[in-house]
Design a protein around this motif. Structure first.
Motif, PDB file in Angstrom:
ATOM      1  N   LEU A 188     -16.030   5.583   0.670  1.00 40.24           N
ATOM      2  CA  LEU A 188     -15.504   5.758   1.971  1.00 40.24           C
ATOM      3  C   LEU A 188     -14.057   6.694   1.934  1.00 40.24           C
ATOM      4  O   LEU A 188     -14.055   7.712   2.654  1.00 40.24           O
ATOM      5  N   ALA A 189     -13.334   6.392   0.694  1.00 40.74           N
ATOM      6  CA  ALA A 189     -12.257   7.600   0.470  1.00 40.74           C
ATOM      7  C   ALA A 189     -12.839   9.071   0.152  1.00 40.74           C
ATOM      8  O   ALA A 189     -12.049   9.771   0.704  1.00 40.74           O
ATOM      9  N   ALA A 190     -13.901   9.140  -0.637  1.00 41.77           N
ATOM     10  CA  ALA A 190     -14.166  10.475  -0.840  1.00 41.77           C
ATOM     11  C   ALA A 190     -14.929  11.017   0.329  1.00 41.77           C
ATOM     12  O   ALA A 190     -14.662  12.084   0.463  1.00 41.77           O
ATOM     13  N   VAL A 191     -15.573  10.035   0.888  1.00 41.77           N
ATOM     14  CA  VAL A 191     -16.114  10.764   2.250  1.00 41.77           C
ATOM     15  C   VAL A 191     -14.968  11.181   3.358  1.00 41.77           C
ATOM     16  O   VAL A 191     -15.036  12.224   3.973  1.00 41.77           O
ATOM     17  N   GLY A 192     -14.026  10.320   3.198  1.00 47.09           N
ATOM     18  CA  GLY A 192     -12.735  10.583   4.099  1.00 47.09           C
ATOM     19  C   GLY A 192     -12.197  11.988   3.538  1.00 47.09           C
ATOM     20  O   GLY A 192     -11.968  12.874   4.607  1.00 47.09           O
ATOM     21  N   MET A 215       1.980   1.446 -12.030  1.00 48.80           N
ATOM     22  CA  MET A 215       1.342   1.465 -10.687  1.00 48.80           C
ATOM     23  C   MET A 215       0.053   1.895 -10.962  1.00 48.80           C
ATOM     24  O   MET A 215      -0.449   2.520 -10.275  1.00 48.80           O
ATOM     25  N   LYS A 216      -0.820   1.279 -11.677  1.00 50.26           N
ATOM     26  CA  LYS A 216      -2.226   1.947 -12.018  1.00 50.26           C
ATOM     27  C   LYS A 216      -3.029   0.760 -10.969  1.00 50.26           C
ATOM     28  O   LYS A 216      -3.122  -0.317 -11.110  1.00 50.26           O
ATOM     29  N   HIS A 217      -3.488   1.591  -9.970  1.00 45.00           N
ATOM     30  CA  HIS A 217      -4.372   0.532  -8.989  1.00 45.00           C
ATOM     31  C   HIS A 217      -5.792   1.128  -9.098  1.00 45.00           C
ATOM     32  O   HIS A 217      -6.102   2.115  -9.285  1.00 45.00           O
ATOM     33  N   GLU A 218      -6.777   0.118  -8.454  1.00 36.63           N
ATOM     34  CA  GLU A 218      -7.973   0.699  -8.540  1.00 36.63           C
ATOM     35  C   GLU A 218      -8.607   0.536  -6.949  1.00 36.63           C
ATOM     36  O   GLU A 218      -7.952  -0.474  -6.337  1.00 36.63           O
ATOM     37  N   TRP A 219      -9.634   1.115  -6.635  1.00 39.35           N
ATOM     38  CA  TRP A 219     -10.219   0.890  -5.434  1.00 39.35           C
ATOM     39  C   TRP A 219     -10.693  -0.712  -5.249  1.00 39.35           C
ATOM     40  O   TRP A 219     -11.231  -1.184  -6.518  1.00 39.35           O
ATOM     41  N   SER A 220     -10.618  -1.343  -4.173  1.00 44.82           N
ATOM     42  CA  SER A 220     -11.317  -2.615  -4.223  1.00 44.82           C
ATOM     43  C   SER A 220     -12.622  -2.715  -4.454  1.00 44.82           C
ATOM     44  O   SER A 220     -13.094  -3.852  -4.888  1.00 44.82           O
ATOM     45  N   SER A 221     -13.251  -1.876  -4.215  1.00 43.92           N
ATOM     46  CA  SER A 221     -14.937  -1.918  -4.384  1.00 43.92           C
ATOM     47  C   SER A 221     -15.644  -0.451  -4.540  1.00 43.92           C
ATOM     48  O   SER A 221     -14.759   0.401  -4.223  1.00 43.92           O
ATOM     49  N   LYS A 222     -16.761  -0.348  -5.049  1.00 40.94           N
ATOM     50  CA  LYS A 222     -17.429   0.514  -4.963  1.00 40.94           C
ATOM     51  C   LYS A 222     -17.455   1.454  -3.647  1.00 40.94           C
ATOM     52  O   LYS A 222     -17.404   2.631  -3.524  1.00 40.94           O
TER      53      LYS A 222
END
Ligand code: PHE
Length: 480
Positions: free
Chosen positions: A13-17, A1-8
């Motif tokens: 956003l996630a890191a700021v979140g 289940m290796k997924h990636e963020w859909s974009s930079k």
């Protein structure tokens, strides 16, 4: 289940979140108030720039290279570099720190949720400072109420992580963060006209070293030793350093975890700069919104964790549309706390899935239950029960009044995690990135277009950041 963020931008956003949360809006103002303002903020900003920035880059780079939960990322990267597998302990201590932090984070986030309902009921309208204080007391002095809100917050967090990290965060954060930002700017404008703004500016930006380096009572008076001299204390420096890690979500693997979902090809320097600047701006705005209210209402800036709950409702209660704005503010803050909570728990969940073969749902529920339980310690701390009180109620009168026994379990957990575990975690991360990993591999992770940034970063993680963290620690042990 290796997924990636859909974009930079989803990574940003996630890191700021993760970074922006209660740390910026609840914790930063109250610790700034406790440790005297100006010099504390200065120390915090210096730590952000010289320690936080390079270590955030290091965590993202490590995570992206390892592509797993922090424990397994550290194991793999140290094998790859010919280092000792014991580096994985970094992952373990990060998981522990994350769970301990979430245990109290959830209690406070529960209070925030309670406040969004209270705001919507109009209860703050035309209240005096005393009225607002008694509204807060009616919450924190009743453990069963806190427990209910804590339970609600932990359940929502578990639901969110059980569904998987990506979907939820991306959507929530992309509308939430701009909205929170706008409402904070609005509150700062409101505070500008409140009459206490100049005093707040003085408090926040005029350095007064005595207030930082000498111990003071809760009412702000200097404590004196037997000779009538002020008592030097290094604790505020530890708190400032620790808060730089806490507010940026560093030192425990949260950012490493998010880095592991990041695509190979994006350059991480600029992203780090964006995340760190936004986080810092939000904290300063929160201070500028809150301190004017403190001074214009003659409140004590050092009242501690209740500070936002005793100040902002005063503003909501007296502004036009305050019921709506107050509800919106606490609701947004609740979501900001949720997106941070998810990142606190995710390293543990990811590890349980990877290494123990658990299903995501089961891993989330079990971890959530354990954290919920630890959270009881914070709930009982809210009425002021200290460690000494607990020992006395268990073992009879013991006259435990000194040192650590004077503190509540919440204060102990907070100091242990934010001011000790996170900085040590960060110290080890920068030593690992600077000395253990080969220069080749870190350089490749950076994929910078600017040829100066990598060498500067390398000097920072090798020498500057670890030495600064070590200096703070050696000083507390009296060695320095
Ligand atoms: N950075 C978050 C905040 O400021 C808290 C946090 C700490 C989140 C550590 C993840 C890891 O509220």
């Amino acid at each position: 289940m290796k997924h990636e963020w859909s974009s930079k931008s989803t990574f940003i956003l996630a890191a700021v979140g993760s970074a922006v949360g209660l740390g910026n809006i609840w914790k930063f103002p109250y610790i700034t108030g406790e440790y005297g303002g100006g010099v504390f903020i200065l120390a915090y900003l210096v730590c952000i720039a010289l320690i936080g920035l390079p270590i955030m880059l290091a965590e993202i780079a490590l995570g992206r290279r390892g592509k797993q939960s922090p424990v397994n990322t550290m194991t793999q990267l140290s094998l790859e570099a010919g280092g000792h597998p014991a580096w994985r302990i970094l992952g373990w201590s990060g998981m522990l720190a994350g769970c301990l932090i979430l245990s109290y984070y959830s209690v406070i986030a529960g209070e925030v949720l309670a406040y969004s309902f209270r705001a919507s009921s109009g209860i703050f309208n035309h209240q005096t400072a005393d009225g607002i204080k008694s509204i807060l007391n009616s919450l924190v002095s009743e453990p069963e109420k806190l427990l209910a809100w804590h339970t609600i917050f932990m359940s929502i967090t578990v639901l969110a992580v059980a569904k998987g990290v990506r979907g939820g965060i991306e959507k929530t954060v992309s509308f939430l963060m701009p909205a929170l930002f706008i409402i904070l700017v609005f509150l700062v404008f409101y505070a500008m006209n409140s009459g206490g703004f100049q005093q707040a500016l003085d408090f926040m930006f005029t350095p007064d070293a005595d207030k930082f380096f000498y111990a003071r009572s809760e009412l702000g008076q200097y404590l004196m030793d037997a000779n009538g001299e002020k008592i030097f204390t290094w604790k505020p420096m530890m708190v400032a350093l620790g808060h730089a890690f806490f507010t940026l979500s560093l030192g425990m693997g949260a950012i490493m975890m998010y880095g592991s979902y990041l695509n190979r090809h994006v350059s991480i320097g600029q992203m780090t700069l964006i995340i760190v600047s936004l986080d810092t701006v939000v904290a300063l705005l929160a201070g500028l919104a809150i301190f004017p209210l403190v001074f214009v209402n003659d409140l004590n800036p050092a009242i501690g964790p209740g500070l936002i709950f005793e100040t902002l409702p005063l503003a909501f209660g007296s502004m036009a549309g305050g019921t709506f704005i107050g509800t919106l503010f606490f609701t947004l803050l609740f979501f900001a706390a949720l997106s941070s909570a998810i990142s606190l728990i995710e390293p543990t969940i990811a590890w349980l899935i990877e290494s123990k073969g658990m299903r995501r749902i089961k891993a989330s529920v079990w971890t959530g239950v354990v954290i919920w339980f630890i959270g009881l310690a914070t709930i009982f701390s809210m009425t002021g029960t200290t460690l000494g009180d607990i020992f006395e109620s268990l073992f009879g009168d013991m006259e435990l009044k000194a040192g650590i026994f004077n503190y509540t379990l919440f204060q102990i957990i907070d100091f242990l995690t934010a001011s000790i575990m996170l900085p040590i975690g960060g110290l080890l991360i920068s030593i690992f990135a600077g000395w253990v990993m080969e220069q080749d591999s870190t350089e490749r992770e950076f994929s910078f277009h600017n040829r100066y940034i990598y060498p500067v970063w390398h000097v920072m993680v090798r020498y500057v950041s670890p030495l600064l963290v070590a200096m703070v620690f050696l000083n507390i042990t009296g060695l320095f």
